[in-house]
Write an enzyme that holds these catalytic residues in place. Structure first.
Site, short mmCIF file in Angstrom:
data_model
loop_
_atom_site.label_atom_id
_atom_site.label_comp_id
_atom_site.label_asym_id
_atom_site.label_seq_id
_atom_site.Cartn_x
_atom_site.Cartn_y
_atom_site.Cartn_z
N SER A 8 3.81 104.65 32.01
CA SER A 8 2.97 103.73 32.77
C SER A 8 2.90 104.12 34.24
CB SER A 8 3.34 102.26 32.60
OG SER A 8 2.25 101.46 33.07
N HIS A 13 3.76 99.90 48.28
CA HIS A 13 2.96 99.64 49.47
C HIS A 13 3.95 99.24 50.55
CE1 HIS A 13 -0.50 99.68 46.81
NE2 HIS A 13 0.20 98.89 46.02
N CYS A 25 7.31 101.67 29.65
CA CYS A 25 7.47 101.34 28.25
C CYS A 25 8.30 102.44 27.58
CB CYS A 25 6.10 101.19 27.58
SG CYS A 25 5.07 102.67 27.68
#
Length: 120
Positions: free
Chosen positions: A69, A74, A89
Site C-alpha cells: 500500500s 506531511h 496489508c
C-alpha cells in the site's frame, strides 16, 4: 496472469507527531531516506517514491508507494508537526515503520489512530 499475493486486510495507522525539531522536518532527502528505512523495517516492498520540499523554512510532503500500500508524510517545521499515514496489508508490519519514524523524529507527543482495513 497477475500475481496478487496480498489480501486487502491490513492496518492503517494515522499518526500526529507534535514537538518535533524543525530541522528534522524540512529536508526532503532525509525524510525520503527515513521512510524508505521504515518501509524496509516493516517488511514492505517499495515501488516508487516522490517527495516535494516547499522552500526555505517550509515543510515536505511525500509518499512511498508500496506493494503492500503506502506511507505518506506531511510536515510543518514552523509548527514542529508531522502527519504520517501508514497503510500496509499482507505480512508487512506498519507498527515497525511507525516505531522507526518516531525514533528518528523524537516527537514530544503523539496521537495514533489505528484502523483495521478490509476485514469483515
Amino acid at each position: 496472469m497477475t500475481d496478487c499475493r496480498h489480501r486487502p486486510a491490513g492496518l492503517h495507522l494515522l499518526a500526529d507527531l507534535h514537538g518535533v525539531a524543525p530541522a528534522l522536518l524540512s529536508d526532503a532527502a532525509r525524510i525520503d531516506a527515513l521512510l524508505r528505512e521504515a518501509a524496509q523495517a516493516a517488511g514492505a516492498r517499495i515501488l516508487h517514491s516522490h517527495f516535494h520540499h516547499f522552500g526555505a523554512g517550509c515543510g515536505v510532503t511525500g509518499v512511498l508507494l508500496l506493494a503492500e500500500s503506502h506511507i505518506s508524510i506531511h510536515t510543518w517545521p514552523e509548527d514542529g508537526f508531522a502527519a504520517a499515514d501508514i497503510f500496509m496489508c499482507g505480512s508487512a508490519q506498519p507498527e515497525r515503520a511507525l516505531e522507526l519514524i518516531e525514533q528518528a523524529l523524537q516527537p514530544a507527543s503523539r496521537m495514533v489512530k489505528t484502523i483495521e482495513r478490509g476485514r469483515l
